[in-house]
Design a protein around this motif. Sequence first.
Motif, mmCIF file in Angstrom:
data_model
loop_
_atom_site.group_PDB
_atom_site.id
_atom_site.type_symbol
_atom_site.label_atom_id
_atom_site.label_comp_id
_atom_site.label_asym_id
_atom_site.label_seq_id
_atom_site.Cartn_x
_atom_site.Cartn_y
_atom_site.Cartn_z
ATOM 1 N N GLU A 159 40.323 13.213 -75.748
ATOM 2 C CA GLU A 159 40.776 14.597 -75.742
ATOM 3 C C GLU A 159 39.622 15.566 -76.020
ATOM 4 O O GLU A 159 38.603 15.187 -76.588
ATOM 5 C CB GLU A 159 41.866 14.800 -76.795
ATOM 6 N N TYR A 168 46.933 15.436 -71.981
ATOM 7 C CA TYR A 168 46.052 14.296 -72.230
ATOM 8 C C TYR A 168 46.748 13.022 -71.786
ATOM 9 O O TYR A 168 47.944 12.828 -72.038
ATOM 10 C CB TYR A 168 45.701 14.201 -73.716
ATOM 11 N N LEU A 171 45.044 6.481 -74.502
ATOM 12 C CA LEU A 171 45.526 5.678 -75.611
ATOM 13 C C LEU A 171 45.552 6.489 -76.899
ATOM 14 O O LEU A 171 44.920 7.541 -76.993
ATOM 15 C CB LEU A 171 44.619 4.453 -75.797
ATOM 16 N N ASP A 172 46.272 5.974 -77.884
ATOM 17 C CA ASP A 172 46.187 6.510 -79.234
ATOM 18 C C ASP A 172 44.951 5.870 -79.857
ATOM 19 O O ASP A 172 44.995 4.733 -80.341
ATOM 20 C CB ASP A 172 47.450 6.161 -80.016
ATOM 21 N N SER A 173 43.845 6.587 -79.831
ATOM 22 C CA SER A 173 42.553 5.996 -80.196
ATOM 23 C C SER A 173 42.503 5.556 -81.654
ATOM 24 O O SER A 173 41.837 4.571 -81.986
ATOM 25 C CB SER A 173 41.435 7.002 -79.913
ATOM 26 N N GLY A 205 37.816 10.523 -78.501
ATOM 27 C CA GLY A 205 38.519 9.253 -78.491
ATOM 28 C C GLY A 205 37.765 8.195 -79.279
ATOM 29 O O GLY A 205 38.340 7.454 -80.085
ATOM 30 N N ASN A 331 51.018 15.205 -73.993
ATOM 31 C CA ASN A 331 50.304 14.072 -74.562
ATOM 32 C C ASN A 331 50.979 12.788 -74.086
ATOM 33 O O ASN A 331 52.062 12.443 -74.542
ATOM 34 C CB ASN A 331 50.325 14.153 -76.092
ATOM 35 N N ARG A 332 50.357 12.103 -73.143
ATOM 36 C CA ARG A 332 50.924 10.878 -72.563
ATOM 37 C C ARG A 332 50.103 9.679 -73.037
ATOM 38 O O ARG A 332 49.047 9.375 -72.482
ATOM 39 C CB ARG A 332 50.907 10.998 -71.041
ATOM 40 N N THR A 333 50.525 9.047 -74.127
ATOM 41 C CA THR A 333 49.792 7.898 -74.647
ATOM 42 C C THR A 333 50.470 6.611 -74.194
ATOM 43 O O THR A 333 51.695 6.516 -74.142
ATOM 44 C CB THR A 333 49.705 7.927 -76.183
#
Length: 354
Positions: A159, A168, A171-173, A205, A331-333
């Motif tokens: 991001e 965004y 992944l959820d970093s 990230g 926010n598309r994780t």
Amino acid sequence: MESKSRPTAADIAKLAGVGVATVDRVLNGRAPVRQETIDRVKGAAEQLGYHALPLIKRRATARIANVRLGFVLQKGADPFYQNVAAALRREFSSRVDVSGKVEIVFVDDISASSLGKNIVGLGTKTDAVACVAIEHPLVVEAVDELKLRRKSVFTLLSEISASGVTGYIGLDSRKVGRTGAFIISKMARAQGRIATLVGSHRYRGQELSEIGFRSYFREMGEEARLLETIVNLDDPEVAREVTTSLLDRHADLAAIYDAGGGRDGIIQAIRAHSSGQRPIVVCNDLTGATRSALIDGIITCVLCLPVEAFARAAIDEMIASITGVRAVAPNRTLPFDVIFAENLPAKSESSFEG
């Protein structure tokens, strides 16, 4: 008795609150038009009894043509980005709701000025742009400039803080980093130093992965085992030199966590080092090199972006931003894959390896 004149495209435009050119685009499918706008034009045509209403109705459900999507990726020689590019092209070509063109630019010079120029340059000739970018004022400025031009801009994998970012996708970093820490804490020997590598601190990230990794060991009371984070520029040769130096200086090196790229250099250094040390290694992305290293025991675990699902999500959100068929997810994780040698998928089964 004077007959009532037949409604024109100008009448439709006035009632729908759009320009005549927009009505023309709906009628002829010359460029993408938001679904909301198409519906307004169709409603006005129905209300006025417009003679071309059947055509407008067909256009409302027809495949949207001439959609242009732009992607700014990095390191054209990196197998990971080649895999991503191939998946994006496959996904777009398989869509039944749109047709058009995907343009992908690889940026080997990841300086802020180079990234900013590529983002703006690609944005001027496409309908929406998605980019892998560092956090820097010049990049933020480029994104905000495209917003002023009413272009959608998505960030991929990392991001940035620009207000002009539409959404965004990645992944959820922080979870990725904490997962890497959990694996190392369970598999590495109880004593010994732990090294952390990032490509650049300007990738949010990677920074979040590093924060998650360190926070786990801090909570476990083992933060003292962590060496200072080393920057490898996501470059295999730099990563090779860094890893060789770590092996030379720390006979008790228990583990390496690579939050960025350069994984091929880590593999080369461990294979070639005279000490025969085999620290636990956790890195990102399943490629030909990491697959072989998993099998040989050089790498312990790979935390993988599901590339096909990622490409589908990116294309979905970009098309939604152009057509207005639904609201865009800010926010598309995606869930990530945790791969060991024991659960290594066959090449024909893998959706994230080129």
